[in-house]
Design a protein around this motif. Sequence first.
Motif, PDB file in Angstrom:
ATOM      1  N   ASP A 162      16.954  21.798 -49.007  1.00  0.00           N
ATOM      2  CA  ASP A 162      15.714  22.714 -49.271  1.00  0.00           C
ATOM      3  C   ASP A 162      15.756  23.936 -48.985  1.00  0.00           C
ATOM      4  OD1 ASP A 162      13.217  23.459 -49.788  1.00  0.00           O
ATOM      5  OD2 ASP A 162      12.230  22.163 -48.398  1.00  0.00           O
ATOM      6  N   GLY A 164      13.494  26.146 -49.442  1.00  0.00           N
ATOM      7  CA  GLY A 164      12.014  26.831 -48.859  1.00  0.00           C
ATOM      8  C   GLY A 164      12.108  26.616 -47.493  1.00  0.00           C
ATOM      9  N   VAL A 165      12.951  25.579 -46.811  1.00  0.00           N
ATOM     10  CA  VAL A 165      12.922  25.275 -45.531  1.00  0.00           C
ATOM     11  C   VAL A 165      13.542  26.795 -44.759  1.00  0.00           C
ATOM     12  CG1 VAL A 165      13.977  24.093 -43.380  1.00  0.00           C
ATOM     13  CG2 VAL A 165      12.931  22.900 -45.302  1.00  0.00           C
ATOM     14  N   ARG A 167      13.592  29.683 -46.208  1.00  0.00           N
ATOM     15  CA  ARG A 167      12.773  30.988 -46.269  1.00  0.00           C
ATOM     16  C   ARG A 167      11.643  30.919 -45.247  1.00  0.00           C
ATOM     17  NH1 ARG A 167      13.665  29.261 -51.947  1.00  0.00           N
ATOM     18  NH2 ARG A 167      15.179  31.070 -52.997  1.00  0.00           N
ATOM     19  N   GLU A 168      10.893  29.765 -45.165  1.00  0.00           N
ATOM     20  CA  GLU A 168      10.016  29.659 -44.037  1.00  0.00           C
ATOM     21  C   GLU A 168      10.272  29.897 -42.557  1.00  0.00           C
ATOM     22  OE1 GLU A 168       8.761  25.472 -43.686  1.00  0.00           O
ATOM     23  OE2 GLU A 168       7.930  25.244 -45.693  1.00  0.00           O
ATOM     24  N   HIS A 169      11.735  30.237 -42.404  1.00  0.00           N
ATOM     25  CA  HIS A 169      12.087  30.957 -41.027  1.00  0.00           C
ATOM     26  C   HIS A 169      12.684  32.110 -41.255  1.00  0.00           C
ATOM     27  CE1 HIS A 169      11.395  26.273 -40.430  1.00  0.00           C
ATOM     28  NE2 HIS A 169      10.915  26.985 -39.054  1.00  0.00           N
ATOM     29  N   ASP A 172      17.305  34.010 -46.116  1.00  0.00           N
ATOM     30  CA  ASP A 172      17.182  33.982 -47.524  1.00  0.00           C
ATOM     31  C   ASP A 172      18.573  33.018 -47.994  1.00  0.00           C
ATOM     32  OD1 ASP A 172      17.630  34.395 -50.423  1.00  0.00           O
ATOM     33  OD2 ASP A 172      17.807  36.705 -50.110  1.00  0.00           O
ATOM     34  N   VAL A 236      16.573  28.327 -37.642  1.00  0.00           N
ATOM     35  CA  VAL A 236      15.677  27.099 -38.017  1.00  0.00           C
ATOM     36  C   VAL A 236      15.905  26.093 -36.850  1.00  0.00           C
ATOM     37  CG1 VAL A 236      16.427  27.654 -40.371  1.00  0.00           C
ATOM     38  CG2 VAL A 236      17.675  25.798 -39.098  1.00  0.00           C
TER      39      VAL A 236
END
Length: 345
Positions: A162, A164-165, A167-169, A172, A236
Amino acid sequence: MSVLFDVTHPALVHLFAGPAETLADRGHDVAIAAREKDVTTTLLDAAGLPYVVASRAGSGPLSRVAELPARGLGLVRLARRLRPDVVVSQVDPAAVHAANLAGASAVVFDDSEHERLAAALTHRFADVVCTPASFRRAVPNQRRYDGFHELAYLHPERFTPDPGVLREHGVDPDERYAVVRFAAWDAHHDVGRRGFSPAGKRRLLAALSEVATVYVTSERDADGALAGLAADPLPVPVDAVHDLLAFADCYAGDSQTMATEAAVLGTPAVRASAFAGDGDMSNFRELEDEYGLLASFADEDAAVDRAVAYARSPPHEAMARRRERLLADKVDVAAFVVDVVEGAA
C-alpha cells in the motif's frame, strides 16, 4: 478444536497470524503463547491478536538455553489450562514437550538446516514436521511443502503493498531509497559466524547514502557502527515494514528473514552472511540459483558493491518477472498451515 500457537520470534507473528485468524473464523479456539523478543509483542498488538507472555528473551548465544526451563514451565501451565488439541510452533523443544504433556498433537515448522541442537530436541517428539520442499535433510515425521515461511504473509493472496501507508508517514514510494537490516547474530547456531562487520556496516551505509535515501533497522548497535552515519531509522511503524520493503529500490543486510521477504516481494536483495555458499540454507540457494531473486555473499565488500549497483540502477522489471515465476511454482503457505493444523487435530 483448540489450537495453541507458540510465537518465539517476530517472524513467527507473520507466519502464524493469518492461519490463526482463519482458524478462529472457522470457529476454532485459538490462543498464542508469546516470547518477548525484539518487536514480537508489538507486532501481536498491531495485529490485534491476544496473547500470553510465556518467557522473555535474554542476550547472548547461551541465553536461549538458560531461558528454556522457564519457557517450558510457562507453556506447560498454559497448555494444561487451555487443553489444546494442537500446539503449533517453529523449532522449540518447550512447545513439543508441552504438547506431549497436555495430550495434544505437535506441529512444527522448520526451514533452517543449520538449526541442529534445538531440532534434535524437537523433531522426534513432533507429530508433523513441515519443511520446504528443497530442505536438504530428512527429519522424523516430515511433510514437505513447496514454499517459504515468508509466503504465508507475503503471497498476493495475503498481502498487497500500500503506497498510501508510506505517504502517511512522509515517504514517497517513487523516491530512490534502500532498506538496510542488521541482525544481532547472537543465536546459539551463530557462534563463530557473522554478517556485516562494524567496518562493513559503515561502508555499506556510506556507499548507499551517495545514491539513495537509506532506512536502517538493527536489532542492536553494540559495536557503535551506526553512530553518526548518513542513514535514517525506519519511517513507518513495524507493522508497515513490508510496505516499505515492497517499494524499495534495494534491500541489503545480514538478516535471514528480511532478505527472504525482500526476495519474495521482488525487491532487489543483497545478503551478507558467513553461511553464504554451497553450504547455505536451501531456501537461500533456491531463491538465488533457481529464481535469481537474491544475491548472497560471504565477502562483505562484494555485498556492498552489489547493493550499490542495485540502488543506482534497480532491476525492477527483471525482478518482477522472476517473482511471477516463483509465485506460479509455490503454494499459499498460510492455507497450507491451516490444512496441516486441522488435519493434525
